[in-house]
Design a protein around this motif. Sequence first.
Motif, short mmCIF file in Angstrom:
data_model
loop_
_atom_site.label_atom_id
_atom_site.label_comp_id
_atom_site.label_asym_id
_atom_site.label_seq_id
_atom_site.Cartn_x
_atom_site.Cartn_y
_atom_site.Cartn_z
N GLY A 94 0.79 -1.23 0.00
CA GLY A 94 0.00 0.00 0.00
C GLY A 94 0.81 1.27 0.00
O GLY A 94 0.32 2.32 0.40
N PRO B 232 -7.10 14.58 0.83
CA PRO B 232 -5.98 15.09 1.62
C PRO B 232 -6.16 16.54 2.06
O PRO B 232 -5.42 17.01 2.92
N ASN C 200 -4.13 11.78 10.06
CA ASN C 200 -5.09 11.64 8.95
C ASN C 200 -4.39 11.94 7.63
O ASN C 200 -3.19 12.24 7.60
N ALA C 201 -5.17 11.88 6.57
CA ALA C 201 -4.60 12.05 5.23
C ALA C 201 -3.98 13.43 5.06
O ALA C 201 -2.95 13.58 4.41
N THR C 202 -4.61 14.44 5.64
CA THR C 202 -4.10 15.80 5.49
C THR C 202 -2.72 15.93 6.12
O THR C 202 -1.79 16.46 5.51
N TYR D 46 -0.19 14.12 4.11
CA TYR D 46 0.09 14.84 2.87
C TYR D 46 1.13 15.93 3.12
O TYR D 46 2.12 16.06 2.40
N THR E 67 -0.92 3.90 2.70
CA THR E 67 -2.27 4.36 3.05
C THR E 67 -3.29 3.28 2.70
O THR E 67 -3.04 2.43 1.85
N VAL F 69 -4.18 8.10 -2.02
CA VAL F 69 -4.50 9.48 -1.65
C VAL F 69 -4.25 10.37 -2.86
O VAL F 69 -3.17 10.37 -3.44
N PHE G 17 -2.29 5.96 8.57
CA PHE G 17 -1.61 6.77 7.56
C PHE G 17 -0.14 6.75 7.93
O PHE G 17 0.29 7.40 8.88
#
Lengths: 482, 187
Positions: free
Chosen positions: A223, A464, B19-21, B24, B42, B46, B151
């Motif tokens: 992943g 994101p 989290n994804a933010t 990132y 992930t 993303v 993440f």
Amino acid sequence: MSQTVTNAEHNVHPSDQEGIAREPLVLNNRSMSWITNRICGIVENRQPLIWWILFVPSVLLAGVLGFTLVYLVSTGVGIWGNNQPVAWGWAIVNFVFWIGIGHAGTLISAILFLTRQKWRTSVNRASEAMTLFAVVCAGIYPGFHVGRFWMVWFLAPVPNANAIWQNFKSPLLWDVFAVSTYFTVSVIFWYIGLIPDLATMRDRAVTKVRKFLYGLFALGWRGGNRQWRHYEMGYLLLAALSTPLVLSVHSVVSFDFATSIVPGWHTTIFPPYFVAGAVFGGFAMVLTLMLPVRKLYGLEDMITPKHIDNMAKIILLTGTIVGYAYIMELFISYYGANKFEKDAFHLRILSGHYTWAYFCMFFCNVISPQIFWFAKMRKNLWVVFIIANFVNAGMWFERFVIIPTSVSMDFLPGQWGFYSPSIVEKWMFLGTFGLFLSLFLLFLRFLPVIAISEVKGVLPESDPHHHDWEEIKARRNAAHRG
Amino acid sequence: MSDTKTSPIPFAFVAEFENATELYHAAEHVRDEGFKRWDVHTPYPVHGMDHAMGLGKSWLSALVLAGGTTGFLTALFLQFFTQISLYPTIVQGKPANLSTIPAFFPVLFELTILFSAFSVLFGLLIVIMLPRWNHPLFNSELFKKFSDDGFILVIESRNRKFDVEGTRAFLEKIGAKRIEAVEEDPV
């Protein structure tokens, strides 16, 4: 305080604007781990009793299929009811029926992917599985219809003992290529989609056997974004390849009929009409399977009324296209100057052996889906389920109408004959339903029924920039208050 | 967080983000810091992460183009060679020549698609270097969260810029929630 709100912060993310907010694809703000647990739980926990109640008779029916096939091979195709003039009986009716059902799976996985329809994520895995199992059922018929099953390798492009090659100009050979390509590409598409979810199953596995098997098929997926970026490209390419493929497969199936000079078959409308009909019948089968699955395994938050609504709309659209094709066929036979064509359709709808089948077909496929014009009906799951089954039946009747009615009364009265299926054919058809359901139930038992990674990807927080927007919104609200 | 067994150099640092933010933005920092052997793991792809990591477009499509072309040429050869030179089958008065060429289109099309699809499968496996069933990262319990809701950012020690203390501090600075050092398998 309000000075801190910069221009960029006025630039509100479209999905955040109230008033045009879209219905969420996953209801009740479910978290990612909830999604993992719910979907993997289906495989990891004991199956509900109803699973066994369905599975045991399905396997028995599949056994009946095996028995009829052994009987067929050991005795000969004479045990079927087809003969001259109707050489293509239920065998080809059922072949076209099953192969058509497969088309919805590829439509959902490929065409809806290319058109960025995010709602596909909750239903694509199961529909693709349905595609594969339907194509397996379909493939049985032409394989055994050749009569001498041990000669079935004649279909493959290898020369026979006299060094004679296949006739590549024959639509029957195109069919071999189209169906086998379709099956292979569908398997590849399905498997590539499964890899990340198999990795999830692997990482959750508690028993050694599970860890080994899921780990084996997950291929060591990690992943990482360095994998995901190629994976996404591969998935996009497969979607782009499958889109023309799915349109070609049923077009080629329709060429089996359309390139012949039989009145009633020899029409140019066949390819688009067959493709629309395949999508139509396939979506009906997806709904037939997914409505109970959703209820049984508590997937209502992921397969929402929105999904069912969308599928009902597709059924309405394709059903109407099919209806247009039926009426256009009749119109052309009236308007065209070909008296044989006119006669074929006269027999089909007015005076032939099978006019009852024509009206069954017309009612199930054209009239019944019109109820989906009403939003209330699309929201009523019982109505959707019943109409979907009308469509399943109607699409079978469509193929039945096309095949025996066109050939049972040939040009000369001496070549007229009535076709009705033998008992072996009937059990064989039931047997393919057994095989189809057994395979689908095994799929539910061993593989994640919903594409876990894809559903996570359509959650709002998977963007994101989601938390950036949230922060901006919170600050702006504070600024307004201050 | 405060374990101080820094003696052996680990295979990599595995860091979890909220989290994804956060991930990132962390990826942007790692990219700007100039690390080479690192990745983010992930549960789903993303969007925009390629940009945050400074990666270009995938070149898998080039392999698939080659595969599709091979399929097309195979079908061309298979049909024309057998039908024109090897053993012409003239049925229903239809010879194989320029005027009957449309009859060969379906097989040309299907084999193009078939070979392209195979090249997606095998090309993808080659490009992402799978199957590889063992990997040091699988020794980490924290890493396994990537397939659920984790993440994860991984910086391998095989970076020129890697040093045990500094990189750990750097990961903490860019917002890692938990950090774990992963050892290579004992051989």
